[in-house]
Design a protein around this motif. Structure first.
Motif, PDB file in Angstrom:
ATOM      1  N   ASP A 163      26.184  -3.341  10.306  1.00 47.71           N
ATOM      2  CA  ASP A 163      24.786  -3.051  10.010  1.00 47.71           C
ATOM      3  C   ASP A 163      24.516  -1.588   9.677  1.00 47.71           C
ATOM      4  O   ASP A 163      23.381  -1.213   9.397  1.00 47.71           O
ATOM      5  N   GLY A 164      25.530  -0.747   9.742  1.00 47.78           N
ATOM      6  CA  GLY A 164      25.340   0.674   9.424  1.00 47.78           C
ATOM      7  C   GLY A 164      24.731   1.484  10.541  1.00 47.78           C
ATOM      8  O   GLY A 164      24.407   2.658  10.345  1.00 47.78           O
ATOM      9  N   GLU A 165      24.592   0.883  11.724  1.00 41.99           N
ATOM     10  CA  GLU A 165      24.022   1.606  12.859  1.00 41.99           C
ATOM     11  C   GLU A 165      25.115   2.420  13.577  1.00 41.99           C
ATOM     12  O   GLU A 165      26.180   1.886  13.893  1.00 41.99           O
ATOM     13  N   PRO A 166      24.851   3.687  13.872  1.00 47.64           N
ATOM     14  CA  PRO A 166      25.835   4.518  14.582  1.00 47.64           C
ATOM     15  C   PRO A 166      25.804   4.242  16.088  1.00 47.64           C
ATOM     16  O   PRO A 166      25.175   4.962  16.860  1.00 47.64           O
ATOM     17  N   ASP A 167      26.482   3.197  16.519  1.00 47.08           N
ATOM     18  CA  ASP A 167      26.438   2.787  17.921  1.00 47.08           C
ATOM     19  C   ASP A 167      27.693   3.224  18.672  1.00 47.08           C
ATOM     20  O   ASP A 167      28.612   3.817  18.100  1.00 47.08           O
ATOM     21  N   ALA A 168      27.743   2.886  19.965  1.00 43.49           N
ATOM     22  CA  ALA A 168      28.828   3.345  20.832  1.00 43.49           C
ATOM     23  C   ALA A 168      30.181   2.761  20.429  1.00 43.49           C
ATOM     24  O   ALA A 168      31.206   3.454  20.476  1.00 43.49           O
ATOM     25  N   GLU A 169      30.207   1.488  20.044  1.00 43.90           N
ATOM     26  CA  GLU A 169      31.480   0.873  19.660  1.00 43.90           C
ATOM     27  C   GLU A 169      32.031   1.504  18.389  1.00 43.90           C
ATOM     28  O   GLU A 169      33.236   1.767  18.279  1.00 43.90           O
ATOM     29  N   THR A 170      31.154   1.751  17.423  1.00 46.20           N
ATOM     30  CA  THR A 170      31.585   2.394  16.187  1.00 46.20           C
ATOM     31  C   THR A 170      32.130   3.793  16.466  1.00 46.20           C
ATOM     32  O   THR A 170      33.157   4.204  15.904  1.00 46.20           O
ATOM     33  N   ALA A 171      31.454   4.525  17.342  1.00 43.21           N
ATOM     34  CA  ALA A 171      31.924   5.855  17.717  1.00 43.21           C
ATOM     35  C   ALA A 171      33.304   5.785  18.357  1.00 43.21           C
ATOM     36  O   ALA A 171      34.193   6.604  18.068  1.00 43.21           O
ATOM     37  N   ALA A 172      33.509   4.796  19.224  1.00 41.90           N
ATOM     38  CA  ALA A 172      34.799   4.640  19.903  1.00 41.90           C
ATOM     39  C   ALA A 172      35.902   4.283  18.919  1.00 41.90           C
ATOM     40  O   ALA A 172      37.032   4.789  19.017  1.00 41.90           O
ATOM     41  N   LEU A 173      35.608   3.412  17.981  1.00 44.35           N
ATOM     42  CA  LEU A 173      36.591   3.043  16.959  1.00 44.35           C
ATOM     43  C   LEU A 173      36.981   4.264  16.119  1.00 44.35           C
ATOM     44  O   LEU A 173      38.166   4.510  15.858  1.00 44.35           O
TER      45      LEU A 173
END
Length: 258
Positions: A240-250
């Motif tokens: 979805d293009g949201e900068p969330d915690a999981e995306t940051a961790a990846l």
């Protein structure tokens, strides 16, 4: 005498037509393959249309892989440039047609329906054929795991192929690309859930990973598209293009191991 003169002239002309004599006894140490990347695409249509587009139009690719049966077609020699990447950038390199091999997979891409966008999967045998081809190219050109990218990686503002159903993890299992360690991702996700990095951090990490984007600290449409491209590859269940915690961790995990 006239005959002898004519023979000499013909011999000279033949020598000119054959090109210059080149001594190839020496070779420079400072060289490598012109191929730095392999770019994966889908064709958005079936085999007849794909062949027509890639052989008779302005777009081309080095290889085309059909789905049923899984058949690899070579359309452009690897030492020649194919027109598949367009306006593109990865790790600072631009216009990647000149430094990449393009591989197109016969796949319809997606269909927009009243219930949302429907993506088409890739048959297992088609991916098997792709992996065999990738291993051969990687070996011959001495490429590392960072060299294999999608069209959506090098042109995230205008391309979405090979799409969220492309099995990148299978390439990782085959040793072709790096995949984020699940334990490290879980550890960092817990940390980032407490305090999420700001947009500037995401932009910096995405640029470090290879994407081209401005680092101005604003969550604009372009930044969202780049985040979505990254998510589509490493977290296809939600891009979805949201900068969330999981995306940051990846991102952080991949940049640690990249």
């Amino acid at each position: 005498m006239k005959s002898l003169a004519l023979l000499l002239i013909l011999a000279l002309l033949a020598g000119c037509a054959a090109g210059p004599r080149i001594d190839t006894r020496y070779s420079s140490r400072g060289q490598d393959s012109r191929v730095q990347y392999i770019v994966l695409h889908y064709t958005s249509e079936g085999l007849p249309g794909s062949l027509r587009q890639l052989t008779q139009g302005e777009v081309s690719s080095h290889y085309l892989i059909d789905a049923e049966p899984a058949t690899i077609y070579r359309l452009v020699e690897e030492n020649r440039r194919a027109w598949h990447a367009g306006n593109s950038q990865w790790h600072g390199r631009t216009w990647l047609n000149a430094s990449s091999i393009g591989i197109e997979l016969v796949n319809p891409g997606y269909l927009d329906t009243p219930n949302g966008r429907l993506w088409y999967p890739y048959p297992a045998k088609q991916i098997d054929a792709l992996i065999v081809l990738l291993k051969d190219i990687v070996k011959r050109h001495a490429l590392g795991p960072e060299a294999i990218v999608g069209h959506s990686d090098i042109a995230p503002l205008r391309k979405v192929d090979p799409g969220p159903l492309f099995p990148w993890k299978r390439l990782a299992e085959a040793g072709l690309i790096v995949w984020p360690d699940a334990r490290r991702v879980a550890e960092l996700q817990t940390r980032y859930a407490i305090r999420l990095p700001d947009v500037a951090w995401f932009q910096e990490q995405l640029a470090r990973h290879g994407y081209a984007l401005e680092r101005h600290g604003v969550l604009d449409a372009a930044t969202r598209r780049v985040i979505a491209a990254f998510q589509m590859k490493y977290r296809p269940a939600r891009f979805d293009g949201e900068p969330d915690a999981e995306t940051a961790a990846l991102l952080a995990t991949l940049n640690e191991t990249g």
